[in-house]
Design a protein around this motif. Structure first.
Motif, mmCIF file in Angstrom:
data_model
loop_
_atom_site.group_PDB
_atom_site.id
_atom_site.type_symbol
_atom_site.label_atom_id
_atom_site.label_comp_id
_atom_site.label_asym_id
_atom_site.label_seq_id
_atom_site.Cartn_x
_atom_site.Cartn_y
_atom_site.Cartn_z
ATOM 1 N N SER A 232 0.810 -1.220 0.000
ATOM 2 C CA SER A 232 0.000 0.000 0.000
ATOM 3 C C SER A 232 0.843 1.270 0.000
ATOM 4 C CB SER A 232 -0.914 0.004 1.233
ATOM 5 O OG SER A 232 -0.137 -0.022 2.426
ATOM 6 N N GLU A 233 2.151 1.158 -0.229
ATOM 7 C CA GLU A 233 3.037 2.313 -0.083
ATOM 8 C C GLU A 233 3.278 3.083 -1.365
ATOM 9 O OE1 GLU A 233 6.643 1.343 1.896
ATOM 10 O OE2 GLU A 233 5.663 0.576 3.685
ATOM 11 N N ALA A 234 2.637 2.694 -2.454
ATOM 12 C CA ALA A 234 2.813 3.421 -3.707
ATOM 13 C C ALA A 234 1.517 3.353 -4.492
ATOM 14 C CB ALA A 234 3.956 2.815 -4.533
ATOM 15 N N PRO A 235 1.237 4.380 -5.304
ATOM 16 C CA PRO A 235 0.031 4.338 -6.130
ATOM 17 C C PRO A 235 0.120 3.205 -7.148
ATOM 18 C CG PRO A 235 1.453 6.167 -6.776
ATOM 19 C CD PRO A 235 2.016 5.616 -5.508
ATOM 20 N N GLY A 236 -0.991 2.549 -7.392
ATOM 21 C CA GLY A 236 -0.992 1.423 -8.318
ATOM 22 C C GLY A 236 -0.589 0.147 -7.624
ATOM 23 N N ALA A 237 -0.576 -0.920 -8.379
ATOM 24 C CA ALA A 237 -0.291 -2.247 -7.822
ATOM 25 C C ALA A 237 1.184 -2.583 -7.993
ATOM 26 C CB ALA A 237 -1.160 -3.289 -8.514
ATOM 27 N N LEU A 238 1.929 -2.543 -6.912
ATOM 28 C CA LEU A 238 3.332 -2.943 -6.956
ATOM 29 C C LEU A 238 3.442 -4.449 -7.161
ATOM 30 C CD1 LEU A 238 4.868 -0.975 -3.946
ATOM 31 C CD2 LEU A 238 5.189 -0.481 -6.374
ATOM 32 N N THR A 239 4.512 -4.870 -7.829
ATOM 33 C CA THR A 239 4.789 -6.293 -7.996
ATOM 34 C C THR A 239 6.153 -6.617 -7.391
ATOM 35 O OG1 THR A 239 5.812 -5.979 -10.171
ATOM 36 C CG2 THR A 239 3.430 -6.437 -10.113
ATOM 37 N N LEU A 240 6.351 -7.876 -7.085
ATOM 38 C CA LEU A 240 7.644 -8.356 -6.593
ATOM 39 C C LEU A 240 8.052 -9.562 -7.420
ATOM 40 C CD1 LEU A 240 9.930 -8.208 -4.482
ATOM 41 C CD2 LEU A 240 8.622 -9.858 -3.120
ATOM 42 N N ALA A 241 9.211 -9.478 -8.076
ATOM 43 C CA ALA A 241 9.724 -10.575 -8.892
ATOM 44 C C ALA A 241 10.713 -11.410 -8.084
ATOM 45 C CB ALA A 241 10.404 -10.033 -10.146
ATOM 46 N N ILE A 242 10.573 -12.733 -8.179
ATOM 47 C CA ILE A 242 11.442 -13.685 -7.479
ATOM 48 C C ILE A 242 11.939 -14.701 -8.495
ATOM 49 C CG2 ILE A 242 11.591 -15.397 -5.639
ATOM 50 C CD1 ILE A 242 9.197 -13.995 -4.306
ATOM 51 N N ASN A 243 13.236 -14.945 -8.514
ATOM 52 C CA ASN A 243 13.811 -15.878 -9.487
ATOM 53 C C ASN A 243 13.660 -17.320 -9.024
ATOM 54 O OD1 ASN A 243 15.384 -14.138 -11.620
ATOM 55 N ND2 ASN A 243 15.771 -13.186 -9.634
ATOM 56 N N LEU A 244 13.364 -18.196 -9.963
ATOM 57 C CA LEU A 244 13.267 -19.625 -9.690
ATOM 58 C C LEU A 244 14.341 -20.374 -10.471
ATOM 59 C CD1 LEU A 244 9.439 -20.482 -9.781
ATOM 60 C CD2 LEU A 244 10.888 -20.055 -7.784
ATOM 61 N N SER A 245 15.010 -21.292 -9.799
ATOM 62 C CA SER A 245 15.975 -22.166 -10.455
ATOM 63 C C SER A 245 15.247 -23.305 -11.163
ATOM 64 C CB SER A 245 16.937 -22.742 -9.412
ATOM 65 O OG SER A 245 17.621 -23.869 -9.903
ATOM 66 N N ALA A 246 15.867 -23.814 -12.200
ATOM 67 C CA ALA A 246 15.303 -24.963 -12.900
ATOM 68 C C ALA A 246 15.118 -26.148 -11.961
ATOM 69 C CB ALA A 246 16.204 -25.350 -14.075
ATOM 70 N N LYS A 247 15.987 -26.237 -10.955
ATOM 71 C CA LYS A 247 15.977 -27.406 -10.069
ATOM 72 C C LYS A 247 14.766 -27.448 -9.144
ATOM 73 C CE LYS A 247 19.940 -28.786 -11.667
ATOM 74 N NZ LYS A 247 20.017 -29.977 -12.539
ATOM 75 N N VAL A 248 14.061 -26.339 -8.961
ATOM 76 C CA VAL A 248 12.892 -26.365 -8.071
ATOM 77 C C VAL A 248 11.602 -26.607 -8.836
ATOM 78 C CG1 VAL A 248 14.039 -24.797 -6.472
ATOM 79 C CG2 VAL A 248 12.409 -23.880 -8.130
ATOM 80 N N LEU A 249 11.678 -26.678 -10.154
ATOM 81 C CA LEU A 249 10.462 -26.857 -10.939
ATOM 82 C C LEU A 249 9.902 -28.265 -10.819
ATOM 83 C CD1 LEU A 249 11.268 -24.812 -14.168
ATOM 84 C CD2 LEU A 249 10.166 -24.081 -12.045
ATOM 85 N N ALA A 250 10.665 -29.169 -10.217
ATOM 86 C CA ALA A 250 10.161 -30.527 -9.971
ATOM 87 C C ALA A 250 9.495 -30.640 -8.597
ATOM 88 C CB ALA A 250 11.301 -31.534 -10.070
ATOM 89 N N ASP A 251 9.486 -29.555 -7.835
ATOM 90 C CA ASP A 251 8.900 -29.551 -6.489
ATOM 91 C C ASP A 251 7.392 -29.361 -6.605
ATOM 92 O OD1 ASP A 251 8.112 -29.181 -3.887
ATOM 93 O OD2 ASP A 251 9.534 -27.578 -3.436
ATOM 94 N N ALA A 252 6.647 -30.441 -6.554
ATOM 95 C CA ALA A 252 5.200 -30.387 -6.767
ATOM 96 C C ALA A 252 4.485 -29.585 -5.682
ATOM 97 C CB ALA A 252 4.635 -31.801 -6.825
ATOM 98 N N GLY A 253 5.093 -29.469 -4.486
ATOM 99 C CA GLY A 253 4.429 -28.764 -3.400
ATOM 100 C C GLY A 253 4.699 -27.272 -3.353
ATOM 101 N N LEU A 254 5.543 -26.780 -4.259
ATOM 102 C CA LEU A 254 5.946 -25.371 -4.208
ATOM 103 C C LEU A 254 4.747 -24.435 -4.355
ATOM 104 C CD1 LEU A 254 8.221 -23.257 -4.085
ATOM 105 C CD2 LEU A 254 8.386 -23.431 -6.580
ATOM 106 N N ALA A 255 3.884 -24.706 -5.316
ATOM 107 C CA ALA A 255 2.750 -23.808 -5.563
ATOM 108 C C ALA A 255 1.854 -23.698 -4.338
ATOM 109 C CB ALA A 255 1.957 -24.300 -6.772
ATOM 110 N N ASP A 256 1.557 -24.814 -3.701
ATOM 111 C CA ASP A 256 0.698 -24.786 -2.512
ATOM 112 C C ASP A 256 1.370 -24.050 -1.355
ATOM 113 O OD1 ASP A 256 -1.431 -26.161 -3.682
ATOM 114 O OD2 ASP A 256 -0.547 -28.117 -3.207
ATOM 115 N N ARG A 257 2.678 -24.264 -1.166
ATOM 116 C CA ARG A 257 3.375 -23.606 -0.064
ATOM 117 C C ARG A 257 3.367 -22.086 -0.229
ATOM 118 N NH1 ARG A 257 7.298 -27.374 -1.006
ATOM 119 N NH2 ARG A 257 8.882 -25.810 -1.541
ATOM 120 N N VAL A 258 3.671 -21.643 -1.429
ATOM 121 C CA VAL A 258 3.731 -20.201 -1.666
ATOM 122 C C VAL A 258 2.344 -19.583 -1.541
ATOM 123 C CG1 VAL A 258 4.392 -18.398 -3.276
ATOM 124 C CG2 VAL A 258 5.747 -20.473 -3.154
ATOM 125 N N ALA A 259 1.340 -20.272 -2.053
ATOM 126 C CA ALA A 259 -0.020 -19.758 -1.934
ATOM 127 C C ALA A 259 -0.427 -19.641 -0.465
ATOM 128 C CB ALA A 259 -0.989 -20.666 -2.688
#
Length: 409
Positions: A232-259
């Protein structure tokens, strides 16, 4: 030209150019902003100075009668040279770009290419943009203290246990309005006070030692906690980008954990952008497609990073559910000097917009570059012109001060 060390100097610039007048011009510009300088015309003397004077920066002419610059760079790479290299020449922009890519592929730190004839002002801007101190919490120079730090899997495991990994945040702005649009979270390892190790040194080891999952979890948790107070500290919708390694794309639980983490912290999933390079999704295309699709279904954004630098960019863009693309800095940084770079950058922006994707330009380091990418319709800009990466407190402060005035409508 000073040959003796000076503790107040910004760095040591070593010049190799077969035209002494060009060497003197570069030296005068560099000395005017605080560099110690040596200018040489002989490749053998130059290489000896690399070994014994230990320059922090190198200005290298590409075309010379005794030994061409490409061969010199090969020898620099063999020596493990860590200096920041500026390539200069009067050859065409396409040849300069090829030389830069060849040098980068050998592990050299290429600052930029500088086409001759160049103005002293252009050289000064280039040197100044790469040598600024760590002000207001910026990451500053991150290579000076890390080269003598030797580590292995054991040290990395201890660092994870002690939570020695911290994030810095590089601001991103809207090209049209020049207002804050978001940040990219970048991880740094602080093994001891005053010491910083950058991810190019520890991420490969984390991947090979199967520690990248634990590191990713720490990064995401830290990033989301910081971002939860910024929405809420800036006008408009701020975004945050986070880098993912190829090695974590096999982690089936990642999406649920982050959500789950987003729900607990009150972070809107649509504000989070997960970045991956095109090669990241190629290790296991079926598995990565499943995870990335689940992330999109939960509302997260996906960005293809370094777009245009690999052979499979187009295939990945169509195959995977991206919502954003980032124009690689190798194109963006050259738009003021290379007609080919301008054409490629505009084509990538047009492609992204035709596919309904947000487009971010990386490596924006001067006002002319920002004006160009804005003019071709790019949505967002990121680079040293806007800000260096900032620590958590400085990044929060950056949001509260008018860094760029809004553009005129």
């Amino acid at each position: 030209m000073s040959n003796e060390p000076n503790g107040a100097a910004k760095g040591r610039l070593l010049i190799l150019d077969d035209d002494p007048s060009v060497g003197r011009t570069i030296a005068l510009v560099a000395e005017s902003i605080g560099f110690e300088v040596r200018a040489l015309t002989c490749p053998e003397e130059f290489l000896d100075a690399v070994d014994h004077w230990l320059p922090t920066h190198i200005a290298l002419d590409l075309v010379m009668p005794q030994m061409d610059g490409v061969e010199v760079m090969r020898l620099l790479a063999q020596r493990g040279c860590r200096a920041h290299v500026i390539i200069s020449s009067g050859v065409g922009g396409r040849v300069l770009d090829s030389a830069r890519r060849a040098a980068a592929a050998q592990g050299l730190h290429i600052v930029d290419v500088l086409a001759k004839p160049f103005s002293p002002a252009a050289l000064k801007r280039l040197l100044s943009s790469r040598t600024g101190g760590a002000e207001d919490g910026s990451a500053g120079s991150e290579t000076s203290d890390q080269e003598d730090f030797v580590f292995g899997e054991r040290e990395l495991r201890v660092a994870l246990e002690r939570e020695q990994f911290h994030l810095v945040y590089q601001p991103i702005i809207h090209c049209r309005t020049r207002r804050p649009a978001g940040f990219e979270a970048l991880v740094r390892w602080h093994p001891a006070p005053g010491r910083i190790v950058t991810p190019d040194r520890f991420i490969p080891l984390a991947e090979s030692a199967n520690l990248i999952g634990s590191l990713t979890d720490q990064v995401i948790e830290q990033a989301l906690r910081w971002f939860s107070g910024r929405q809420s500290e800036a006008p408009g919708a701020l975004t945050l980008a986070i880098n993912l390694s190829a090695k974590v794309l096999a982690d089936a639980g990642l999406a649920d954990r982050v959500a789950g983490q987003c729900a607990a912290l009150g972070v809107e999933p649509g504000r989070i952008v997960f970045e991956l390079t095109e090669s990241s999704a190629m290790d296991d295309p079926v598995t990565s497609l499943a995870l990335l699709t689940r992330l999109r279904m939960k509302g997260f954004q996906l960005s293809i990073d370094d777009f245009g630098t690999g052979f499979s960019s187009m295939v990945q863009l169509v195959r995977l559910p991206f919502s954003e693309m980032k124009v690689d800095r190798s194109f963006v940084s050259a738009v003021t000097t290379s007609a080919e770079a301008r054409t490629v950058t505009k084509s990538i922006v047009d492609l992204g917009q035709s596919l309904g994707l947000r487009v971010v330009a990386e490596g924006v380091e001067d006002a002319d570059t920002l004006d160009f990418i804005s003019g071709v319709g790019c949505d967002f800009a990121q680079g040293y012109l806007i800000s260096r990466p900032l620590n958590a407190e400085a990044a929060a402060a950056w949001l509260r001060r008018p860094v760029f005035a809004p553009a005129e409508d």
